[in-house]
Design a protein around this motif. Structure first.
Motif, short mmCIF file in Angstrom:
data_model
loop_
_atom_site.label_atom_id
_atom_site.label_comp_id
_atom_site.label_asym_id
_atom_site.label_seq_id
_atom_site.Cartn_x
_atom_site.Cartn_y
_atom_site.Cartn_z
N VAL A 307 47.58 -7.25 13.84
CA VAL A 307 46.58 -6.80 12.63
C VAL A 307 45.50 -7.30 13.83
N GLU A 308 46.35 -8.66 14.64
CA GLU A 308 45.60 -9.55 15.13
C GLU A 308 44.64 -8.99 16.47
N ARG A 309 45.56 -8.27 17.24
CA ARG A 309 45.93 -7.45 18.47
C ARG A 309 44.73 -6.44 18.64
N LEU A 310 44.52 -5.48 16.86
CA LEU A 310 43.84 -4.60 16.81
C LEU A 310 41.76 -5.71 16.59
N HIS A 311 42.20 -6.60 15.57
CA HIS A 311 40.63 -7.15 15.67
C HIS A 311 40.36 -7.49 16.96
N ALA A 312 41.34 -8.46 18.15
CA ALA A 312 40.12 -8.41 19.22
C ALA A 312 40.39 -7.46 20.16
N ARG A 313 40.63 -6.06 20.11
CA ARG A 313 40.03 -5.04 20.92
C ARG A 313 38.51 -4.57 20.15
N LEU A 314 38.66 -5.18 18.77
CA LEU A 314 37.64 -4.59 18.45
C LEU A 314 36.39 -5.56 19.11
#
Length: 341
Positions: A307-314
């Motif tokens: 989730v944190e990595r996806l948030h960073a992408r966003l």
């Protein structure tokens, strides 16, 4: 007048709680029941309430890919992982929708269904996937983070287990406990996790003397992925193998449990005669007798990092693709005999 959740439950022959789980995209419902409920709901024009996170565009999708369902099943490892992803997404202000993608069904329709939700990003639980299975997901315009798999030829962020090193550590633990005749309970299902664990097993066995290391490759027993299938394959092995290894490393705890049951059924004492070490640290480990020594995987941390990595992408953070690997650790219980004492 639109149909209510209570009416859907009555038509489907399930509880309202089950309908609620399905309509909110939560796990804990079989695929067959989920499809049945959704068919009734769609036919009647039912629409679930839209959470605030959805209304503001902060929605993520967790897509569980099922090539065959022989690895991803209703077992604690994946349930814990999914629950942690949901909790972490919620804590960061996202609504998480959970859906399935079936390798046996037309990809185009399923991709269209994912796109129709207009989510901000996708976490793809890719345990059962092969590289070619990723092709349809290239059509998605949103970021995708791959969980529990890695595709070297593709540019996706991945959160995985260090399977090779985890298997190496498991076998090294057996060697440190004085075992030199070591076997491997290797799943018949071909996924990257198990291929990497196979490499780790063979690598660690090279620490043994030359003859023992060569024998290790001949002590790989292919077994079914379920506890029942693994037990049947172990039964067949016991009927033909006069000299058992003193210890086995298993691809996962479910396989280890099935093989332990077959060994004990045939009068083989664990760990006095044969030691067994698993992989995953599922809840089953502590309920076995003796309790199963295994490799602990940080399931909760995997979900958080995805989730944190996806948030960073966003948020537009650094564009490079990364592979995050979590290191398993030996959890010592009673199924491995220390022969050095």
């Amino acid at each position: 007048m639109k149909i209510t959740a209570k009416q859907i439950a009555e038509q489907a022959g399930v509880s309202q709680a089950t309908v609620s789980l399905v309509m909110h995209g939560k796990p804990g419902v079989s695929d067959e029941v989920r499809r049945h409920i959704l068919e009734i709901a769609r036919a009647a024009g039912y629409r679930a309430a839209v959470p605030q996170a959805v209304a503001t565009g902060k929605i993520l999708q967790l897509i569980i890919y099922k090539r065959h369902g022989r690895v991803i099943a209703d077992e604690p490892f994946f349930n814990v992982l999914i629950e942690e992803i949901m909790a972490q997404a919620s804590s960061m202000g996202y609504h998480l929708s959970v859906g399935y993608f079936y390798g046996s069904q037309p990809a185009k329709e399923q991709i269209h269904s994912i796109q129709s939700l207009k989510c901000a990003g996708v976490i793809l639980l890719a345990t059962e996937m092969h590289t070619a299975d990723m092709a349809p997901f290239a059509e998605l315009s949103c970021p995708v983070v791959v969980l529990d798999n890695f595709f070297p030829a593709l540019q996706y962020d991945c959160v995985t287990i260090n399977n090779l090193n985890g298997a190496w550590r498991a076998v090294k633990h057996l060697i440190d406990c004085g075992h030199t005749r070591i076997g491997y309970l290797h799943s018949k299902v071909d996924i990257r996790n198990f291929r990497e664990r196979n490499c780790g097993y063979l690598s660690a066995c090279r620490l043994l003397e030359a003859e023992a290391a060569r024998d290790a490759a001949r002590r790989i027993l292919r077994v079914g992925p379920s506890a029942e299938e693994a037990a049947e394959d172990m039964e067949a092995y016991l009927a033909t193998e006069p000299l058992l290894p003193t210890a086995f490393f298993a691809d996962n705890d479910r396989i280890a449990a099935g093989c332990c049951k077959a060994l004990q059924k045939n009068g083989v004492l664990i760990p006095q005669e044969v030691s067994v070490i698993g992989f995953d640290d599922s809840s089953i480990c502590e309920f076995m007798s003796p309790a199963l020594t295994t490799m602990r995987v940080q399931k909760q941390r995997m979900g958080v990092l995805a989730v944190e990595r996806l948030h960073a992408r966003l948020c537009g953070n650094p564009p490079e693709s990364v592979r995050i690997m979590l290191m398993p650790e030996v959890t010592v219980r009673q199924s491995v005999l220390d022969r050095t004492r």
